[in-house]
Scaffold this motif. Sequence first.
Motif, mmCIF file in Angstrom:
data_model
loop_
_atom_site.group_PDB
_atom_site.id
_atom_site.type_symbol
_atom_site.label_atom_id
_atom_site.label_comp_id
_atom_site.label_asym_id
_atom_site.label_seq_id
_atom_site.Cartn_x
_atom_site.Cartn_y
_atom_site.Cartn_z
ATOM 1 N N PHE A 101 3.733 -2.144 9.137
ATOM 2 C CA PHE A 101 3.522 -0.714 8.922
ATOM 3 C C PHE A 101 4.894 -0.044 8.805
ATOM 4 C CE2 PHE A 101 -0.656 -1.861 10.242
ATOM 5 C CZ PHE A 101 -1.505 -0.881 9.734
ATOM 6 N N ASN A 102 5.111 0.587 7.651
ATOM 7 C CA ASN A 102 6.387 1.239 7.363
ATOM 8 C C ASN A 102 6.246 2.758 7.319
ATOM 9 O OD1 ASN A 102 9.199 1.201 6.622
ATOM 10 N ND2 ASN A 102 8.596 1.634 4.508
ATOM 11 N N ASN A 103 5.122 3.286 7.783
ATOM 12 C CA ASN A 103 4.902 4.739 7.802
ATOM 13 C C ASN A 103 5.504 5.331 9.079
ATOM 14 O OD1 ASN A 103 2.818 3.265 9.151
ATOM 15 N ND2 ASN A 103 1.505 5.073 9.181
ATOM 16 N N ASN A 104 6.820 5.186 9.174
ATOM 17 C CA ASN A 104 7.525 5.515 10.420
ATOM 18 C C ASN A 104 7.860 6.987 10.604
ATOM 19 O OD1 ASN A 104 7.568 2.829 11.086
ATOM 20 N ND2 ASN A 104 9.724 2.506 10.679
ATOM 21 N N ALA A 105 8.019 7.720 9.508
ATOM 22 C CA ALA A 105 8.695 9.013 9.592
ATOM 23 C C ALA A 105 8.042 9.986 10.558
ATOM 24 C CB ALA A 105 8.783 9.638 8.194
ATOM 25 N N PHE A 133 2.612 -11.427 2.673
ATOM 26 C CA PHE A 133 3.276 -10.316 3.337
ATOM 27 C C PHE A 133 2.707 -9.000 2.802
ATOM 28 C CE2 PHE A 133 7.832 -8.410 4.068
ATOM 29 C CZ PHE A 133 7.328 -7.556 5.019
ATOM 30 N N PHE A 134 2.152 -8.198 3.705
ATOM 31 C CA PHE A 134 1.682 -6.850 3.384
ATOM 32 C C PHE A 134 2.675 -5.834 3.946
ATOM 33 C CE2 PHE A 134 -2.242 -9.269 3.273
ATOM 34 C CZ PHE A 134 -3.010 -8.653 2.290
ATOM 35 N N ARG A 135 2.974 -4.797 3.147
ATOM 36 C CA ARG A 135 3.769 -3.668 3.640
ATOM 37 C C ARG A 135 2.986 -2.387 3.370
ATOM 38 N NH1 ARG A 135 9.367 -2.623 1.948
ATOM 39 N NH2 ARG A 135 9.926 -2.265 4.122
ATOM 40 N N PHE A 136 2.707 -1.655 4.439
ATOM 41 C CA PHE A 136 1.935 -0.423 4.336
ATOM 42 C C PHE A 136 2.885 0.765 4.505
ATOM 43 C CE2 PHE A 136 -1.972 -2.826 6.219
ATOM 44 C CZ PHE A 136 -2.138 -3.486 5.010
ATOM 45 N N HIS A 137 3.134 1.459 3.401
ATOM 46 C CA HIS A 137 4.104 2.556 3.397
ATOM 47 C C HIS A 137 3.478 3.918 3.658
ATOM 48 C CE1 HIS A 137 7.152 -0.162 1.872
ATOM 49 N NE2 HIS A 137 6.414 -0.466 0.826
ATOM 50 N N ASP A 159 0.859 -1.180 0.000
ATOM 51 C CA ASP A 159 0.000 0.000 0.000
ATOM 52 C C ASP A 159 0.891 1.225 0.000
ATOM 53 O OD1 ASP A 159 -2.811 1.061 0.224
ATOM 54 O OD2 ASP A 159 -1.835 2.137 1.867
ATOM 55 N N GLU A 160 0.715 2.054 -1.021
ATOM 56 C CA GLU A 160 1.493 3.279 -1.174
ATOM 57 C C GLU A 160 0.630 4.308 -1.907
ATOM 58 O OE1 GLU A 160 4.814 1.293 -3.121
ATOM 59 O OE2 GLU A 160 4.258 2.188 -5.036
ATOM 60 N N PRO A 161 1.154 5.505 -2.183
ATOM 61 C CA PRO A 161 0.303 6.543 -2.785
ATOM 62 C C PRO A 161 -0.492 6.061 -3.996
ATOM 63 C CG PRO A 161 2.372 7.496 -2.124
ATOM 64 C CD PRO A 161 2.502 6.017 -1.882
#
Length: 276
Positions: free
Chosen positions: A242-246, A189-193, A167-169
Motif C-alpha cells: 500500500f503506497n497511499n501514504n500521504a 507484486f501489487f502496488r496500490f497507490h 492500482d491507481e486512478p
Amino acid sequence: MIQIGCTSFKEHTYLTGKKESSLFEYAAHFPLVEMDTSFYAIPKQDYVKEWLKQVPENFQFIMKLPKVFTKHENLAEGSSLDELAQEFLESLRPMIEQGQLFCLLAQFPPFFSCTRENVDYLRKIRQIFPSVPLAVELRNNSWYSASFLEQTRAFMKEQHFSLVMVDEPKKLSSTIPLDDYVTNSEFTFFRFHGRNDAGWNATGPDAKRLRTNYRYQKEELEGLKEVVAEAEKQSKKIAVIFNNNAGGDAAENALQFKDLLQLDFDNLNPNQMELF
C-alpha cells in the motif's frame, strides 16, 4: 503465500501513535516493507545490516532500484551502470544471503514509453541484474495499449520480470490499468497507490503528497481482494504494498486488507503491548 506491507516504515502513525516509527515497531505488524531510500542513493552495507537486526529472520524487503537505473537521473560522466549495479548488489549482499530480499523494484517514469530503445534498455537492466528477482512498474500507458499489450506481457515473461500490477486512478486517460496478467509464476507484486483523480497529475513540491492522498473504502478493497486471490493461483509468492501514504491511510488499509484475506502473519516482532 500472500504478504502485505507499506512503502517505508517510518510514516505510519496509525501503527504506533508516533510521528515516526522504527523498523522494529513496523515489523510487529507487517512481514514486508518497500524501501524507497535506495531510490535516492545506494545504501551503505552497514545500514542494510542494521535493518536486518531490527526484523525477524523471515521478514522481507522490496528495494527500489536507484533512480539512475530507471532514467529519473542521467548517468554521471565516467560512471557505468554495470559498476553501479555491482555496488548496489554488494550493499545488499547480507540481505540477499539471508534470503530476505523479496525483489528489486524498477519503477519507470511516465516518459518511459513503449519504444524499441526502451525495450532494449529493459533487456540491459535484466543483463546487469541477472540473478535477482526483479519487478518492473511502467507508468506510461502505451505499454498497455491494444497495439502493444500482448507483446509487453510476452516480453516480461521472456525476461523473467514480474510486471507490477498497479492500482491507481481510474478516470484519467493517462493512468495504467490494473492488468491482472501474471508474468512471473515465482512472484507477483501489487502496488496500490490510491485513486486520487484530482491529485494524481499534480506538480510542484506537494505533488507526491497529493498523488497518494487516498483512503480505500471497503468495497474497493473487496474488489482488489478478488484480483489478488486470482493471482495467488498462478504465482508462488504475492507481495501487496500500500503506497497511499500521504494521508496516513496506508497502514490501516493494509491491515484491513489482511483481515479481508483472512491472513495471519507469523513470527512478527513483539508489539508494545507484548513487551510488558
